[in-house]
Scaffold this active site. Structure first.
Site, PDB file in Angstrom:
ATOM      1  N   HIS A  72       0.848  -1.186   0.000  1.00 51.37           N
ATOM      2  CA  HIS A  72       0.000   0.000   0.000  1.00 51.37           C
ATOM      3  C   HIS A  72       0.889   1.244   0.000  1.00 51.37           C
ATOM      4  CE1 HIS A  72       0.441  -0.572   4.514  1.00 51.37           C
ATOM      5  NE2 HIS A  72       0.859   0.677   4.348  1.00 51.37           N
TER       6      HIS A  72
HETATM    7  P1  TYD Z   1      -2.769  -3.793   6.932  1.00 51.56           P
HETATM    8  O1  TYD Z   1      -2.746  -2.346   6.548  1.00 51.56           O
HETATM    9  O2  TYD Z   1      -3.256  -4.767   5.910  1.00 51.56           O
HETATM   10  O3  TYD Z   1      -1.334  -4.250   7.423  1.00 51.56           O
HETATM   11  P2  TYD Z   1       0.054  -4.217   6.608  1.00 51.56           P
HETATM   12  O4  TYD Z   1      -0.118  -3.223   5.530  1.00 51.56           O
HETATM   13  O5  TYD Z   1       1.051  -3.747   7.578  1.00 51.56           O
HETATM   14  O6  TYD Z   1       0.348  -5.565   6.096  1.00 51.56           O
HETATM   15  O7  TYD Z   1      -3.628  -3.899   8.259  1.00 51.56           O
HETATM   16  C1  TYD Z   1      -4.193  -5.113   8.693  1.00 51.56           C
HETATM   17  C2  TYD Z   1      -5.482  -4.789   9.435  1.00 51.56           C
HETATM   18  O8  TYD Z   1      -5.201  -4.058  10.621  1.00 51.56           O
HETATM   19  C3  TYD Z   1      -6.437  -3.970   8.604  1.00 51.56           C
HETATM   20  O9  TYD Z   1      -7.740  -4.465   8.826  1.00 51.56           O
HETATM   21  C4  TYD Z   1      -6.336  -2.592   9.203  1.00 51.56           C
HETATM   22  C5  TYD Z   1      -5.975  -2.866  10.645  1.00 51.56           C
HETATM   23  N1  TYD Z   1      -5.129  -1.811  11.243  1.00 51.56           N
HETATM   24  C6  TYD Z   1      -5.650  -1.062  12.294  1.00 51.56           C
HETATM   25  O10 TYD Z   1      -6.791  -1.254  12.742  1.00 51.56           O
HETATM   26  N2  TYD Z   1      -4.865  -0.096  12.853  1.00 51.56           N
HETATM   27  C7  TYD Z   1      -3.604   0.153  12.412  1.00 51.56           C
HETATM   28  O11 TYD Z   1      -2.918   1.059  12.942  1.00 51.56           O
HETATM   29  C8  TYD Z   1      -3.097  -0.618  11.307  1.00 51.56           C
HETATM   30  C9  TYD Z   1      -1.716  -0.359  10.760  1.00 51.56           C
HETATM   31  C10 TYD Z   1      -3.891  -1.585  10.759  1.00 51.56           C
END
Ligand code: TYD
Length: 159
Positions: A72
């Site tokens: 992302h």
């Molecule tokens: P995601 O953005 O997919 O993690 P990464 O990009 O690091 O692999 O996040 C996974 C899940 O966690 C998604 O449902 C969003 C949630 N999340 C939160 O609730 N708070 C946060 O601060 C973060 C980073 C993610």
């Protein structure tokens, strides 16, 4: 490419000049390391080692082998990513250039500015990826689709 055995001179606050954008603005930050026979200590302070105020900390752990995280970009969020334990690779991409960093020391962080796509791969077993973020979690700040991210990059270039 950044290599761990290379001596890197890092200013106390990294060069956050407005003229730099994209992956040129993303840099390795060397954090203070207080060595001690009882164990080492690293400290991160707002606006001192990193050019933003920390509003949120989260970490990835227990990541199964072969899994990719990230994938992302953020519209406004700034981050510092640290391999608190173990190692992983981060590929950063500003739509024009890509760079891969290997993080495996708890006293190096990778600063990632807004509008940079990142993929975090090759997690070692026991790796902990800590992210310090300049803002609270906000899903509307994300580009989760690479094509949407690229469209926005191209729109910004036309302005
Ligand atoms: P995601 O953005 O997919 O993690 P990464 O990009 O690091 O692999 O996040 C996974 C899940 O966690 C998604 O449902 C969003 C949630 N999340 C939160 O609730 N708070 C946060 O601060 C973060 C980073 C993610």
């Amino acid at each position: 490419m950044y290599k761990l055995n290379q001596i890197i001179e890092v200013p106390e606050i990294i060069n956050n000049s407005k003229t730099k954008t994209g992956i040129k603005k993303c840099q390795i930050v060397q954090l203070p390391k207080i060595t001690d026979h009882r164990g080492n200590l690293t400290v991160i302070e707002n606006n001192k080692n990193i050019p933003f105020e920390i509003k949120r900390v989260y970490y990835l752990y227990d990541v199964p082998g072969g899994v990719e995280r990230g994938s992302h970009a953020h519209k406004n969020l700034q981050q510092l990513i640290v391999a608190i334990s173990g190692s992983f690779d981060i590929i950063i991409d500003d739509g024009y250039h890509k760079k891969k960093y290997h993080l495996n020391r708890s006293y190096y962080g990778l600063y990632i500015c807004p509008m940079v796509w990142r993929e975090i791969i090759n997690f070692s077993s026991g790796a902990v990826c800590m992210s310090l973020a300049s803002d609270l979690y906000d899903e509307s700040d994300y580009y989760r689709n690479y094509q949407d991210f690229m469209k926005s990059i191209k729109r910004q270039k036309l302005k």
